[in-house]
Design a protein around this motif. Structure first.
Motif, mmCIF file in Angstrom:
data_model
loop_
_atom_site.group_PDB
_atom_site.id
_atom_site.type_symbol
_atom_site.label_atom_id
_atom_site.label_comp_id
_atom_site.label_asym_id
_atom_site.label_seq_id
_atom_site.Cartn_x
_atom_site.Cartn_y
_atom_site.Cartn_z
ATOM 1 N N ILE A 141 0.572 -1.217 0.541
ATOM 2 C CA ILE A 141 -0.182 -0.153 0.181
ATOM 3 C C ILE A 141 0.626 1.419 -0.260
ATOM 4 O O ILE A 141 1.089 1.785 -0.535
ATOM 5 N N ALA A 142 2.312 0.851 1.021
ATOM 6 C CA ALA A 142 2.426 2.082 1.093
ATOM 7 C C ALA A 142 3.233 2.792 -0.192
ATOM 8 O O ALA A 142 3.444 3.991 -0.849
ATOM 9 N N LEU A 143 3.860 1.652 -0.486
ATOM 10 C CA LEU A 143 4.510 1.518 -2.677
ATOM 11 C C LEU A 143 3.622 1.880 -3.437
ATOM 12 O O LEU A 143 3.786 2.968 -4.525
ATOM 13 N N SER A 144 2.253 2.416 -3.390
ATOM 14 C CA SER A 144 1.448 2.593 -4.504
ATOM 15 C C SER A 144 1.022 3.677 -4.305
ATOM 16 O O SER A 144 0.823 4.321 -5.320
ATOM 17 N N TYR A 145 1.031 3.527 -2.567
ATOM 18 C CA TYR A 145 0.901 5.460 -2.489
ATOM 19 C C TYR A 145 2.545 6.166 -3.107
ATOM 20 O O TYR A 145 1.535 7.711 -3.672
#
Length: 302
Positions: A141-145
């Motif tokens: 999720i962090a990498l997507s953001y």
């Protein structure tokens, strides 16, 4: 039943429109585009390629097999989403697990929503749709953001509106990327939680993060205990707080009575931790490839 058959036949009828080279649909203004774009179409599964913008990088084999079994029995309940690349050529936007599981089953076609999108729009759609899923790990999720803010040049405030999350939530996820890669991997593999990660990110030096992370895993520290350890470390400004001996939790009798027999059977000193809710870990060390193979033989019987 008749309704489902009609819908499937309609999807196959629409797929025929996409196989007419003289009327290839490349934009929303093309002939018959309104009949295809946004509708469910049965596509040849081999005409679809995976999405290089896919934020998910971990696909659990066991859950994939379970999904394949469900598809084998019930078919595809939720269509995938693709974008049109070229004549009879498509790229996944979302639904890679369904796509992979369908291939495992041996399906020749798959129902899909078709979109017309450029690379940036495809990236945004893939990332935003996947962020909404419940089964992404915190680092995914962090990498997507991070990719949305970097590659689409969207602010965190605009991003919060787009994905329906508080800005503070997005910030907390993105801060996890400041953790040492070893800790990020540990979070993805379930050794520590996002709560542990949020506490560790307050430590500036990666080597100190690692030292505390190793203590968390070795002693089975809770998020609260980790927060206290981080606070003590920052107040003492040194490693002494990490290395201080913590109060050893008393193990339940059913564990303590069996540690010696486990150690004797494996011929290595095992470390067992247990939490009040009954969960725990057994850590079995090894120091060489040969020793690992020996332990494997004992544990698996072969």
């Amino acid at each position: 039943m008749a309704k489902a058959t009609k819908k499937q036949a309609l999807g196959r009828g629409l797929s025929a429109l996409l196989k007419d080279p003289d009327n290839d649909i490349q934009s929303v203004s093309d002939k018959n585009a309104d009949k295809v774009i946004g509708n469910v179409v049965e596509l040849d599964i081999n005409s679809i390629e995976v999405n290089p913008f896919q934020p998910r990088s971990n696909f659990n084999d066991e859950t994939l097999e379970e999904l394949a079994s469900s598809i084998r029995e019930l078919g595809i309940i939720q269509p995938i989403t693709v974008r049109k690349l070229d004549f009879n050529k498509f790229q996944l936007v979302s639904g890679e697990r369904r796509f992979r599981a369908s291939k495992l089953v041996g399906l020749e076609t798959i129902p899909a929503y078709i979109r017309i999108a450029n690379d940036q729009e495809s990236l945004e759609m893939a990332l935003v749709e996947n962020i909404q899923r419940q089964d992404l790990d915190p680092i995914e999720i962090a990498l997507s953001y991070q990719r949305l803010t970097d590659e689409i040049q969207i602010t965190q405030e605009k991003l919060s509106e787009r994905v329906g999350k508080k800005r503070s939530t997005i910030t907390n996820y993105m801060r996890l990327l400041k953790l040492d890669p070893i800790i990020q991997t540990g979070m993805r593999d379930g050794f520590v939680s996002m709560g542990h990660g949020r506490a560790l990110v307050n430590i500036d030096k990666k080597k100190d993060q690692i030292a505390i992370y190793e203590k968390i895993v070795a002693e089975g520290l809770s998020v609260r205990e980790t927060e206290q350890l981080v606070k003590a470390f920052k107040n003492n400004r040194g490693e002494s707080s990490i290395n201080k001996t913590t109060t050893k939790k008393e193990l339940p009798s059913y564990i303590s009575k069996n540690i010696d027999s486990i150690t004797k059977n494996l011929a290595v000193k095992v470390d067992i931790t247990s939490s009040p809710n009954g969960k725990g870990k057994i850590v079995i060390p090894f120091h060489s490839k040969e020793e690992f193979q020996r332990l494997k033989k004992i544990l698996t019987g072969g």
